[in-house]
Design an enzyme around this catalytic site. Structure first.
Site, PDB file in Angstrom:
ATOM      1  N   GLU A   1      -4.248  -9.182  -1.804  1.00 41.83           N
ATOM      2  CA  GLU A   1      -4.726  -9.107   0.143  1.00 41.83           C
ATOM      3  C   GLU A   1      -6.469  -8.386  -0.132  1.00 41.83           C
ATOM      4  OE1 GLU A   1      -2.496  -6.040   2.888  1.00 41.83           O
ATOM      5  OE2 GLU A   1      -4.903  -5.985   3.516  1.00 41.83           O
TER       6      GLU A   1
ATOM      7  N   GLU B   1       0.830  -0.818  -0.065  1.00 46.02           N
ATOM      8  CA  GLU B   1      -0.213   0.210   0.335  1.00 46.02           C
ATOM      9  C   GLU B   1       0.840   1.202   0.309  1.00 46.02           C
ATOM     10  OE1 GLU B   1      -2.622  -0.535   3.437  1.00 46.02           O
ATOM     11  OE2 GLU B   1      -4.266  -2.655   2.168  1.00 46.02           O
TER      12      GLU B   1
END
Length: 445
Positions: A297, A199
């Site tokens: 994810e 991220e």
């Protein structure tokens, strides 16, 4: 030749959970007005696998259970005959939020990485991975993601709350990846791939580190790629982005349009937290067809939702949408969480397909476990997605052909109504019923 069809079902309003419902047989083409029509000769991407993440939290929970339940979980996830057959999994380099606290592998300001040591992972994560590998009948491919470099390498001086990698430590950080890969190999665990940064577009209160698209491109091009090659690790698959679908195409375009950076990149990883945006997967594949798309994810946020059927349907919808848009693998987040949805060192509690009560030594299987299983148990590594037309607006569908010649069709119904449907392959037709809030897998021999 008659083709037999095995049917497996999971449904909200029945006791069926990945239940074998018997065999059906195709009939010669009847006069039907519409059908899900499958085209077995029309092929697309090849599947790498399905799985979840060996976080420190998941591993800690695993070892809080008794031997009997540990065996049950290993079988439930990694046995390819009686379990979900997980064969593509993730773990983390240094700590993540689903760790018991912040940690890294070196002493402060050790720029030569002489003190590099993964001792922390030998307590929970490495033993859990080894036990999973012992149960699995095929290779479990492992990729690893960093949430943050050590605090001293960063502009904000801490692992949490974003910050950036300092320019002067880019080569050191690249070498850190290589040291990690070699250390894991010494433990008997081959690392198949790495993502550059979990991220990179987010400043989180937990372990995080930001990169612009250009910074990530240049880190791969000048530091990570060349370092892995120099260290004899050119077979490690480098995955960029590792964040949501919303910005996937524009981030990928910046990195993959650069030929020098692109030559080091295996593919683009992505998460689901910004919404579906499946069109960005298709767009990225069409522009960069030699690069893979990997779901790295996803989880239900906000703690455990015990028994919530919507969570399973969220998984099913996303897996189908991703697979139908050129995704080659699908990796869930934490394998196991406790009844609070942790442990998580900043309280960012989430849900998982298997929840455990570590005090009572009890296992709870969530709807997401069964929904993932409708894909992971039947769509094998090496399977190719095949073409289909679905005229039923209330059904979600995907279809694959395994290398053994079997065809797998997954049909999901998220509505409040049962749906009768026809399945057509060549000139043969099968009449079926999809009950409300259910998912079914049909395997055609």
């Amino acid at each position: 030749m008659k083709r037999n069809v095995k049917v497996y079902l999971t449904a909200r309003d029945t006791q069926d959970r990945l239940t074998f419902k018997g065999n059906k047989t195709f009939e010669m083409n009847k006069n039907i007005d519409k059908a899900i029509e499958v085209f077995e000769d029309e092929t697309y991407q090849t599947i790498e696998g399905f799985g979840g993440a060996f976080t420190e939290a998941a591993s800690y929970n695993f070892y809080k259970l008794g031997e009997k339940n540990r065996r049950e979980i290993l079988k439930a996830y990694f046995d390819s005959e009686e379990g979900n057959g997980y064969n593509l999994c993730r773990t983390h380099i240094n700590s993540c939020d689903f760790s018991l606290g912040n940690y890294d592998y070196v002493d402060e300001y050790d720029v030569e990485l002489k003190t590099f040591n993964i001792e922390r992972e030998r307590k929970y994560v490495i033993p859990f991975i080894k036990e999973a590998k012992a149960v699995s009948k095929e290779e479990i491919k492992i990729f690893s993601s960093p949430w943050s470099p050590p605090a001293w390498m960063k502009t904000n001086g801490e692992m949490n709350n974003g910050g950036k990698l300092k320019d002067e430590y880019r080569d050191v950080w690249a070498l850190y990846f290589a040291k990690y890969i070699k250390a894991m190999k010494q433990e008997g665990i081959d690392i198949w791939g790495v993502t550059v940064q979990n991220e990179p577009e987010a400043t989180q209160v937990w372990d995080s580190c930001r990169y612009t698209a250009e910074e990530e491109r240049d880190f791969v091009k000048y530091h990570l790629g060349p370092t892995l090659y120099r260290e004899g690790l050119k077979d490690i698959n480098i995955i960029v982005w590792d964040h949501n679908r919303d910005l996937l195409y524009e981030r990928a375009k910046v990195i993959l349009s650069d030929k020098e950076a692109s030559r080091y990149v295996w593919g683009v990883g992505f998460h689901w937290y910004s919404g579906d945006q499946f069109e960005n997967l298709k767009k990225t594949h069409e522009e960069f067809p030699d690069k893979k798309l990997l779901f790295t994810e996803g989880c239900q946020e906000g703690g455990v939702k015990l028994g919530d059927w919507n969570v399973g349907e969220r998984y099913g919808y996303n897996i189908i949408g991703d697979l139908n848009n050129f995704t080659v693998g699908w990796v869930d987040w934490n394998l196991i969480l406790d009844t609070q949805g942790g442990p998580n060192h900043v309280g960012n509690y989430c849900d998982a397909p298997i929840i455990v009560d570590t005090e009572k030594d009890k296992i709870y299987y969530q709807s997401s476990y069964y929904y993932i299983g409708h894909f992971s148990r039947f769509i094998k590594r090496g399977a190719k997605r095949i073409g289909f037309v679905n005229p039923y607006e209330n059904l979600d569908v995907t279809s694959f052909k395994n290398s053994d010649g079997s065809t797998v069709i997954v049909v999901m119904n998220r509505t409040n109504d049962d749906v009768d449907f026809n399945l057509k392959i060549n000139d043969k037709v099968l009449q079926c019923n999809s009950i409300k809030h259910s998912i079914m897998t049909l395997i055609i021999q």
